[in-house]
Design a protein around this motif. Structure first.
Motif, short mmCIF file in Angstrom:
data_model
loop_
_atom_site.label_atom_id
_atom_site.label_comp_id
_atom_site.label_asym_id
_atom_site.label_seq_id
_atom_site.Cartn_x
_atom_site.Cartn_y
_atom_site.Cartn_z
N HIS A 5 0.86 -1.19 0.00
CA HIS A 5 0.00 0.00 0.00
C HIS A 5 0.89 1.24 0.00
CE1 HIS A 5 -3.95 -1.93 0.61
NE2 HIS A 5 -3.26 -2.85 1.25
N ASP A 6 1.07 1.81 -1.17
CA ASP A 6 1.90 3.01 -1.29
C ASP A 6 1.08 4.29 -1.17
OD1 ASP A 6 4.18 1.43 -1.76
OD2 ASP A 6 3.70 1.28 -3.89
N GLU A 7 -0.25 4.15 -1.21
CA GLU A 7 -1.10 5.34 -1.17
C GLU A 7 -1.08 5.98 0.22
OE1 GLU A 7 -4.13 1.88 -0.71
OE2 GLU A 7 -1.99 2.17 -1.16
N LEU A 8 -1.48 7.22 0.27
CA LEU A 8 -1.58 7.95 1.54
C LEU A 8 -3.04 7.96 1.98
CD1 LEU A 8 -0.27 9.74 3.74
CD2 LEU A 8 -0.73 11.71 2.25
N PHE A 9 -3.33 7.34 3.12
CA PHE A 9 -4.68 7.34 3.65
C PHE A 9 -4.94 8.62 4.44
CE2 PHE A 9 -3.79 2.79 3.12
CZ PHE A 9 -4.95 2.36 2.48
N ASP A 10 -6.19 9.02 4.48
CA ASP A 10 -6.56 10.13 5.35
C ASP A 10 -6.68 9.67 6.80
OD1 ASP A 10 -6.89 12.15 3.32
OD2 ASP A 10 -8.71 11.10 2.72
N VAL A 11 -7.22 8.46 6.99
CA VAL A 11 -7.46 7.93 8.34
C VAL A 11 -7.10 6.45 8.36
CG1 VAL A 11 -9.10 7.75 10.24
CG2 VAL A 11 -9.49 9.45 8.45
N ALA A 12 -6.28 6.07 9.31
CA ALA A 12 -6.01 4.65 9.58
C ALA A 12 -6.58 4.34 10.96
CB ALA A 12 -4.52 4.35 9.54
N ILE A 13 -7.47 3.37 11.01
CA ILE A 13 -8.16 3.02 12.26
C ILE A 13 -7.64 1.67 12.73
CG2 ILE A 13 -10.40 2.59 13.33
CD1 ILE A 13 -11.58 4.23 10.90
N VAL A 14 -7.06 1.63 13.90
CA VAL A 14 -6.50 0.39 14.44
C VAL A 14 -7.50 -0.17 15.43
CG1 VAL A 14 -4.55 -0.69 15.60
CG2 VAL A 14 -4.18 1.29 14.11
N GLY A 15 -8.21 -1.20 15.00
CA GLY A 15 -9.25 -1.82 15.83
C GLY A 15 -10.60 -1.73 15.14
N ALA A 16 -11.27 -2.89 14.99
CA ALA A 16 -12.55 -2.93 14.28
C ALA A 16 -13.69 -3.30 15.21
CB ALA A 16 -12.47 -3.92 13.11
N GLY A 17 -13.63 -2.81 16.46
CA GLY A 17 -14.77 -2.94 17.35
C GLY A 17 -15.80 -1.87 17.02
N PRO A 18 -16.82 -1.68 17.87
CA PRO A 18 -17.85 -0.67 17.59
C PRO A 18 -17.29 0.73 17.38
CG PRO A 18 -18.57 -2.14 19.34
CD PRO A 18 -17.13 -2.49 19.07
N ALA A 19 -16.29 1.13 18.17
CA ALA A 19 -15.73 2.48 18.02
C ALA A 19 -15.01 2.62 16.69
CB ALA A 19 -14.78 2.78 19.18
N GLY A 20 -14.19 1.62 16.33
CA GLY A 20 -13.46 1.68 15.07
C GLY A 20 -14.38 1.62 13.87
N LEU A 21 -15.38 0.75 13.91
CA LEU A 21 -16.32 0.64 12.79
C LEU A 21 -17.14 1.91 12.64
CD1 LEU A 21 -17.53 -3.04 13.22
CD2 LEU A 21 -16.03 -2.15 11.43
N SER A 22 -17.54 2.51 13.76
CA SER A 22 -18.29 3.76 13.70
C SER A 22 -17.45 4.85 13.05
CB SER A 22 -18.70 4.19 15.11
OG SER A 22 -19.26 5.48 15.11
N THR A 23 -16.19 4.95 13.45
CA THR A 23 -15.29 5.93 12.83
C THR A 23 -15.18 5.69 11.33
OG1 THR A 23 -14.00 5.94 14.89
CG2 THR A 23 -13.01 6.98 12.96
N ALA A 24 -15.05 4.41 10.96
CA ALA A 24 -14.90 4.07 9.54
C ALA A 24 -16.12 4.45 8.73
CB ALA A 24 -14.62 2.56 9.41
N VAL A 25 -17.31 4.16 9.25
CA VAL A 25 -18.54 4.46 8.52
C VAL A 25 -18.67 5.96 8.29
CG1 VAL A 25 -21.06 4.49 8.70
CG2 VAL A 25 -19.80 2.41 9.26
#
Length: 557
Positions: free
Chosen positions: A228-248
């Motif tokens: 992955h050479d692209e630059l992400f705006d947000v990297a979320i470490v953890g896919a619990g409710p808090a992480g998934l909410s942030t992702a959505v």
């Protein structure tokens, strides 16, 4: 006379396999590419990456399931107006089915990126498509005819571990009892697997003996191996409710998002049998169902999911030419991102009891799902813990076990559990609450499995030796923050991440930002969080607004 068809089943089938009208297909054409395939062409192969969703314009396609043992079961024959795909089509995951043309076929191929764009742009049509994709995945899970085949003895520790991993990730699989199936027993002998081992037959025919979760994930194509050479705006470490909410919320607002988790989406909440105090679900919803919906929703808006993927460190130096933060993964790859959201949660604390590690996965568990609860049927089980997760688990276990001993160190449950759960536990006759009680001893058998425990009643200063084979631990939480060492993210005395003004004595710092600018913390890992699903989801949503503020400030600096 045969029974009349069930109207509910007919309605579900129609939702699962809708036929698009000519007008609807016309609306889809701008998102797809026409293709023509002769009879006998394999459009999809189980275990191989799917190119996206395919709408049939003419001709017919046969869909079937094929497991690692070569067993084939027909599912449906698609006609013009119908489409090929399931939830994995949103991200290009490996196909769970085979799709073969039965005559010359014209299709409209809608690749994953364009499929997500279609779902957003065509709201009403997109709703029908997403519903069908989800229902198809659910049906494949329930049928057990797709994905890897797990051979072993029921109750074997490794079998339960791998089943739990697949179930938590919504991956279809099939289990064969090697003590009853002669073909399975012969295969285990052929590959030198002993009676306590588990043999995994991958969708492509590969064979694994007692694999770890990462090896299993690789065999079914879950593991992202791309650079992955692209630059992400947000990297979320953890896919619990808090992480998934942030992702959505972040992905729905146009940010480029990647989500990483070591094991599965849903976190600890994903193991909750029923959440009844979350807004909008008066009859309750399982943690797995809630997390599963959020997982699909995040992908719908374009969030990239990397599960399983373990983050080992965070480089906060921002010495990258674009001033990016860098995440290092266990496989050596690095991801660049403008901001990081720490949503890695907390794991249940391991009590200081001798030989605990020896029985983990061999009678001792840190979550409860049907996989772990079913072996408890008509037996005695014990559960240690007094929080909401412990209460939900105890209620679920009571539906299987003859008796559930609920051990708590304090005088009762009122200090740490919601009232509705306390009332339910008090009304459940086969749950026995044991206050002022702590676990002090574990005892096993010659096969290395748990066979008894000893607990101590501190109020009466007496110990009791109890024969049982199933022990569930929900004993407090320790934050998952080891990967932050080396980056100046301040934590409190218990290791939870500090945020807001208390993190860096700066009243201008936003409430969820840590001591490192552009690094935020949400959910259970955050110091002072309420440790509830609703709170975690709210923090995830709130973090996105603060991320926008940070990115805007950087753009104008």
């Amino acid at each position: 006379m045969s029974a009349a068809p069930d109207p509910a089943s007919i309605a579900r089938f129609d939702q699962m396999f809708p036929a698009l009208t000519e007008a609807e297909i016309a609306r889809v054409r701008r998102f797809g590419t026409p293709q023509r395939h002769p009879a006998g062409t394999r459009l999809l192969s189980a275990g191989e990456p799917a190119p996206g969703m395919m709408i049939i314009l003419s001709g017919h396609v046969s869909i079937s399931q094929r497991d690692g043992l070569g067993r084939v079961r027909g599912i449906v024959d698609h006609a013009p107006g119908q489409f090929i795909g399931e939830v994995g089509s949103l991200s290009g995951r490996p196909s769970l089915v085979d799709a073969v043309t039965t005559d010359d076929v014209d299709v409209l191929l809608v690749p994953p990126e364009q499929l997500r764009a279609l779902i957003i742009a065509e709201a009403s049509l997109g709703e029908r498509l997403v519903r069908a994709l989800i229902l198809r995945r659910v049906a494949l899970i329930e049928s057990g005819g797709s994905g890897p085949v797990l051979l072993g003895q029921p109750g074997a520790a490794n079998l339960l571990r791998l089943r739990s991993f697949l179930q938590r990730n919504g991956e279809p699989h099939h289990v064969v009892d090697a003590t009853l199936d002669t073909e399975a027993a012969a295969l285990m002998a052929q590959y030198g697997a002993d009676e306590h081992a588990v043999l995994v037959i991958c969708p492509d025919g590969g064979v694994l003996v007692d694999p770890d979760e990462t090896a299993l994930a690789r065999c079914i194509g879950m593991v992202d191996t791309h650079e992955h050479d692209e630059l992400f705006d947000v990297a979320i470490v953890g896919a619990g409710p808090a992480g998934l909410s942030t992702a959505v919320y972040a992905a729905s607002e146009g940010l480029r998002v990647v989500v990483l988790d070591t094991r599965a989406y849903g976190g600890q909440a994903g193991a909750s049998s029923r959440i009844e105090n979350y807004l909008g679900f008066p009859t309750g919803i399982s943690g797995q169902a809630l997390a599963g919906r959020a997982y699909v929703q995040a992908q719908k808006f374009g969030a990239e999911m990397m599960i399983p993927a373990r983050v080992t460190s965070l480089d906060c130096s921002r010495d990258d030419p674009e001033g990016a933060l860098r995440l290092r993964l266990a496989d050596g790859r690095r991801l660049r991102t403008r901001t990081v959201v720490i949503a890695s949660g907390a794991r249940y604390r391991r009590p200081a009891v001798p030989h605990l590690a020896e029985y983990e996965g061999r009678g001792i568990w840190y979550w409860v799902s049907p996989v772990e609860a079913t072996p408890c049927r008509n037996e005695v089980a014990a559960l240690v813990g007094g929080g909401n997760s412990a209460g939900q688990a105890a209620v679920m276990l009571s539906q299987y076990a003859a008796k559930v001993h609920l051990l708590v160190r304090g005088p009762g449950l009122a200090a740490s559990m919601s009232r509705y759960l306390i009332d339910r536990i008090e009304a459940t006759p086969n749950i026995e609450l044991r206050p002022f009680t702590e676990l002090v001893g574990l005892h096993g058998c010659e096969m290395g499995r748990l066979r008894a425990v000893t607990w101590r009643d501190r109020h009466q200063d007496a110990e009791q030796h109890v024969p049982l084979r199933h022990l569930f631990l929900f004993t407090g939480a320790e934050p998952e923050t080891a990967w932050l060492e080396g980056c100046n993210v301040l934590v409190d005395g218990h290791g939870f991440v500090r945020t807001g003004p208390v993190a860096c004595n700066d009243l201008k710092t936003t409430s969820l930002e840590t001591s490192v600018p552009g690094v935020f913390a949400v959910g259970d890992v955050r110091s002072g969080s309420v440790k509830r699903v609703g709170g975690a989801i709210g923090e995830g949503a709130a973090a996105v607004a603060q991320i926008h503020q940070f990115l805007a400030a950087g753009a104008t600096a």
